[in-house]
Design a protein around this motif. Structure first.
Motif, mmCIF file in Angstrom:
data_model
loop_
_atom_site.group_PDB
_atom_site.id
_atom_site.type_symbol
_atom_site.label_atom_id
_atom_site.label_comp_id
_atom_site.label_asym_id
_atom_site.label_seq_id
_atom_site.Cartn_x
_atom_site.Cartn_y
_atom_site.Cartn_z
ATOM 1 N N PRO A 65 24.842 40.478 -30.838
ATOM 2 C CA PRO A 65 24.158 40.395 -29.550
ATOM 3 C C PRO A 65 24.501 39.085 -28.840
ATOM 4 O O PRO A 65 24.701 38.064 -29.516
ATOM 5 N N PRO A 66 24.593 39.106 -27.521
ATOM 6 C CA PRO A 66 24.324 40.224 -26.610
ATOM 7 C C PRO A 66 25.582 40.971 -26.199
ATOM 8 O O PRO A 66 25.661 41.477 -25.079
ATOM 9 N N VAL A 67 26.586 41.042 -27.068
ATOM 10 C CA VAL A 67 27.900 41.527 -26.661
ATOM 11 C C VAL A 67 28.119 42.987 -27.038
ATOM 12 O O VAL A 67 28.243 43.856 -26.181
ATOM 13 N N LEU A 68 28.164 43.295 -28.355
ATOM 14 C CA LEU A 68 28.555 44.631 -28.788
ATOM 15 C C LEU A 68 27.826 45.044 -30.064
ATOM 16 O O LEU A 68 27.556 44.204 -30.935
ATOM 17 N N ASN A 69 27.561 46.344 -30.179
ATOM 18 C CA ASN A 69 27.090 46.926 -31.430
ATOM 19 C C ASN A 69 28.258 47.061 -32.407
ATOM 20 O O ASN A 69 29.429 46.924 -32.031
ATOM 21 N N SER A 70 27.923 47.395 -33.638
ATOM 22 C CA SER A 70 28.956 47.693 -34.625
ATOM 23 C C SER A 70 29.493 49.112 -34.417
ATOM 24 O O SER A 70 28.847 49.959 -33.791
ATOM 25 N N GLU A 71 30.666 49.365 -34.951
ATOM 26 C CA GLU A 71 31.248 50.707 -34.857
ATOM 27 C C GLU A 71 30.532 51.680 -35.785
ATOM 28 O O GLU A 71 30.529 52.881 -35.555
ATOM 29 N N GLY A 72 29.857 51.182 -36.804
ATOM 30 C CA GLY A 72 29.188 52.060 -37.762
ATOM 31 C C GLY A 72 27.884 52.601 -37.225
ATOM 32 O O GLY A 72 27.836 53.569 -36.461
ATOM 33 N N THR A 73 26.766 51.976 -37.630
ATOM 34 C CA THR A 73 25.450 52.467 -37.203
ATOM 35 C C THR A 73 25.209 52.264 -35.720
ATOM 36 O O THR A 73 24.280 52.845 -35.167
ATOM 37 N N GLY A 74 26.028 51.449 -35.072
ATOM 38 C CA GLY A 74 25.826 51.174 -33.653
ATOM 39 C C GLY A 74 26.357 52.236 -32.721
ATOM 40 O O GLY A 74 26.194 52.119 -31.501
ATOM 41 N N ARG A 75 26.999 53.271 -33.265
ATOM 42 C CA ARG A 75 27.500 54.367 -32.425
ATOM 43 C C ARG A 75 26.490 55.508 -32.461
ATOM 44 O O ARG A 75 26.411 56.254 -33.439
ATOM 45 N N VAL A 76 25.707 55.660 -31.402
ATOM 46 C CA VAL A 76 24.698 56.709 -31.296
ATOM 47 C C VAL A 76 25.313 57.913 -30.595
ATOM 48 O O VAL A 76 25.998 57.772 -29.571
ATOM 49 N N VAL A 77 25.060 59.115 -31.121
ATOM 50 C CA VAL A 77 25.628 60.346 -30.573
ATOM 51 C C VAL A 77 24.488 61.286 -30.192
ATOM 52 O O VAL A 77 23.340 61.092 -30.597
ATOM 53 N N PRO A 78 24.770 62.332 -29.391
ATOM 54 C CA PRO A 78 23.698 63.234 -28.931
ATOM 55 C C PRO A 78 22.889 63.884 -30.048
ATOM 56 O O PRO A 78 21.728 64.240 -29.838
ATOM 57 N N GLU A 79 23.491 64.030 -31.234
ATOM 58 C CA GLU A 79 22.779 64.686 -32.333
ATOM 59 C C GLU A 79 21.756 63.768 -33.003
ATOM 60 O O GLU A 79 20.952 64.224 -33.813
ATOM 61 N N ASP A 80 21.776 62.479 -32.665
ATOM 62 C CA ASP A 80 20.853 61.528 -33.292
ATOM 63 C C ASP A 80 19.467 61.614 -32.667
ATOM 64 O O ASP A 80 19.321 61.810 -31.460
ATOM 65 N N GLY A 81 18.441 61.451 -33.504
ATOM 66 C CA GLY A 81 17.061 61.422 -33.020
ATOM 67 C C GLY A 81 16.272 60.286 -33.617
ATOM 68 O O GLY A 81 15.359 59.752 -32.989
ATOM 69 N N ASP A 82 16.623 59.876 -34.862
ATOM 70 C CA ASP A 82 15.954 58.757 -35.513
ATOM 71 C C ASP A 82 16.754 57.492 -35.218
ATOM 72 O O ASP A 82 17.914 57.348 -35.645
ATOM 73 N N LEU A 83 16.135 56.565 -34.486
ATOM 74 C CA LEU A 83 16.847 55.392 -33.986
ATOM 75 C C LEU A 83 16.116 54.106 -34.338
ATOM 76 O O LEU A 83 14.899 54.090 -34.512
ATOM 77 N N PHE A 84 16.899 53.044 -34.422
ATOM 78 C CA PHE A 84 16.378 51.687 -34.544
ATOM 79 C C PHE A 84 16.777 50.951 -33.271
ATOM 80 O O PHE A 84 17.937 50.979 -32.862
ATOM 81 N N CYS A 85 15.809 50.306 -32.622
ATOM 82 C CA CYS A 85 16.071 49.589 -31.368
ATOM 83 C C CYS A 85 15.714 48.119 -31.541
ATOM 84 O O CYS A 85 14.705 47.776 -32.156
ATOM 85 N N GLU A 86 16.572 47.245 -31.003
ATOM 86 C CA GLU A 86 16.252 45.815 -30.967
ATOM 87 C C GLU A 86 16.577 45.270 -29.582
ATOM 88 O O GLU A 86 17.498 45.733 -28.908
ATOM 89 N N VAL A 87 15.788 44.282 -29.173
ATOM 90 C CA VAL A 87 16.010 43.573 -27.908
ATOM 91 C C VAL A 87 16.028 42.095 -28.227
ATOM 92 O O VAL A 87 15.045 41.558 -28.769
ATOM 93 N N THR A 88 17.129 41.428 -27.941
ATOM 94 C CA THR A 88 17.221 39.985 -28.155
ATOM 95 C C THR A 88 17.325 39.274 -26.821
ATOM 96 O O THR A 88 17.731 39.870 -25.813
ATOM 97 N N GLY A 89 16.964 37.998 -26.796
ATOM 98 C CA GLY A 89 17.074 37.276 -25.544
ATOM 99 C C GLY A 89 16.567 35.852 -25.620
ATOM 100 O O GLY A 89 16.194 35.341 -26.681
#
Length: 548
Positions: free
Chosen positions: A207-231
């Motif tokens: 943060p605040p630049v990019l997610n990881s390619e692994g768990t950070g790639r969310v797709v339409p089939e996903d419903g269970d999510l982890f959210c973070e806000v940094t600042g």
């Protein structure tokens, strides 16, 4: 003003509206305008800059739904937190704050994912000031081992960023990816950078630049999510987290809070359930609006604005704002929402009984005369807001005397009322190195200052900053002399000490024998703090002193 584009069927479904007929009129209580409908896409312009909760399709739909069906149940049924984020030492001066939550729900689908990405980009660009004060990351929950760790790491740390096919150092991410190059300036000057990983050490985000390619790639089939806000601003970080949690809850997800543990041992459960409370009186409502609204009608009216726990006790009205709103700072805000809920179109207009002619104020006419002289001398006018941050006034500019703070500011960026105009000019100069030198900038505006007796008064000041090779004390002095001569005023300078200026290169300004301000050559510490690479000088005088 913020604008959003959304799926029309998605908006209507969330708002529980059967068809788009009359949508423009329905949007009026939200201070929103229908910008057009093209196929299945609706465009909406939001005119209330104090309501970031409306800058998403879910927020607009919630406003429409509450207007028709009454108050909702945002975040009313969250369980106790079972997950933690551990904040480590080293982030204090870089990006110290974080808020988080987990959502469990049905698959997002194409529309839901598009809305989530749109909300993330809109809120980070506006409310988060292009990710400077707040940035958001979403991840697939499956595979994340808690507690999550938020720490500062060296630029050589390896990381596979979203959209890349190999690991790179964080420094390479900033230099070789589109997002890295765009947001590299947010981390310039720091020796360690923010980094999120789970308890097994699996990277989640840079943060605040990019997610990881692994768990950070969310797709339409996903419903269970982890959210973070940094600042860098705690208020913005927490409010943004709460808004996103409410949005996902409106899509059918259940929200689970996360406990954030800071290095000093303090723990904060997020998303924060804000319960800002406003109080007014029935006579005040009548006096302000001219409406005689019965007390028993108020809970229903404020329910249309999604208020909670509205009570009318005698002549006093108390209401709790929904958790995603922090814009209530005065009883008049409650009166405004009552009036909107009553219906502005139901209020019969009353024509003025007296005929008057408008004219410019004496201050405006004087300011115009002064501006004309300065523009003729090759100066450029800058227009800046009266609100700013204490850091810019005292920390960067070293201004003597503290500004007046706002009790409950929306962001740290606008947390005090300016008591001087020089910081706003130096701020403009700090980003104007691309323009040909020399620079001659000026502004005329209001400041709030303390008198020697301790009273607060508002007055109009004139500020001037000159910058470039040879733009020393003499450059500002020549402009001051031009003003004094043009206004027919005798000018006198007396040496003084001022932390903003080089010792021996600053003076008090006396116009027509009256102490009217200060002039000087800026101290190298001030120029360094602002990142200004050339000499600069400035002056600030009261506008009234130039009346003559």
């Amino acid at each position: 003003m913020p604008k959003i584009e959304a799926s029309l069927p998605d908006l209507l479904r969330l708002a529980r509206i059967k068809d788009p007929e009359g949508l423009a009129e329905r949007l009026e209580p939200l201070k929103a305008e229908l910008d057009g409908i093209e196929g299945d896409t609706v465009k909406i312009e939001l005119n209330d800059t104090n309501r970031p909760d409306l800058w998403t399709v879910e927020g607009v739909a919630r406003g429409l739904r509450c207007w028709e069906h009454g108050a909702g149940n945002s975040l009313d049924h969250m369980p106790e937190p079972t997950r933690e984020i551990m904040v480590h030492h080293g982030l204090e001066g870089v990006r110290p704050f974080i808020a988080s939550f987990v959502c469990r729900g049905p698959a997002l689908g194409e529309r839901g994912l598009a809305a989530l990405v749109g909300a993330q980009e809109k809120l980070c660009a506006t409310m988060g000031r292009e990710r400077r004060t707040a940035a958001v990351g979403f991840y697939r929950l499956n595979g994340i081992e808690f507690p999550v760790h938020y720490r500062a790491v060296p630029p050589e740390t390896l990381f596979r960023a979203l959209g890349t096919d190999r690991e790179m150092t964080l420094k390479e991410v900033l230099g070789n990816t589109e997002a890295g190059m765009k947001y590299a300036g947010l981390l310039r000057g720091f020796e360690a950078w923010p980094f999120l990983s789970d308890d097994r050490g699996t990277p989640l985000s840079f943060p605040p630049v990019l997610n990881s390619e692994g768990t950070g790639r969310v797709v339409p089939e996903d419903g269970d999510l982890f959210c973070e806000v940094t600042g860098t601003d705690l208020h913005t970080v927490q409010l943004l987290s709460t808004i996103l949690a409410c949005d996902l809850e409106d899509r059918g997800a259940s929200i689970e809070p996360v406990r954030v543990v800071y290095p000093n041992g303090n723990a904060v459960v997020t998303p924060v359930i804000h319960t800002d409370t406003l109080t007014t009186s029935l006579p005040s409502i009548t006096e302000t609006t001219g409406l005689d609204i019965p007390g028993p009608d108020l809970p229903g009216l404020l329910g249309k604005m999604d208020y909670r726990r509205v009570t009318v006790d005698g002549g006093e009205v108390t209401a709790v704002m929904p958790p995603y709103r922090r814009d209530g700072i005065h009883p008049r805000d409650l009166v405004e929402d009552i009036t909107i809920a009553y219906g502005l179109n139901r209020i019969e207009p009353l024509l003025p009984g007296d005929y008057t002619l408008g004219r410019a104020s004496a201050e405006s006419m004087l300011a115009s005369s002064v501006k004309l002289l300065l523009v003729g001398a090759g100066c450029e006018e800058i227009i800046r807001p009266v609100l700013t941050s204490a850091q810019k006034i005292t920390g960067l500019t070293l201004t003597p005397g503290k500004p007046v703070s706002i009790t409950n500011p929306m962001t740290a960026e606008y947390s005090v009322v300016s008591n001087t105009l020089l910081p706003c000019l130096l701020e403009v100069e700090s980003v104007s190195g691309h323009a040909a030198f020399p620079h001659r900038l000026f502004t005329v505006g209001e400041v709030l200052v303390r008198t020697p007796e301790g009273r607060l008064i508002t007055r109009w000041n004139l500020g001037i900053v000159t910058a470039g090779a040879g733009m020393d004390f003499g450059s500002s002095h020549s402009l001051l002399g031009l003003l004094a001569h043009g206004r027919g005023l005798p000018l006198k300078l007396e040496a003084c000490d001022d932390s903003r200026f080089i010792p021996g290169r600053c003076a008090r300004v006396f116009l027509d024998g009256i102490d009217s301000g200060v002039i000087g050559e800026f101290h190298p510490a001030v120029l360094t703090a602002w990142g200004i690479p050339v000499p600069a000088s400035g002056l600030e005088v009261t506008l009234e002193a130039l009346r003559g």
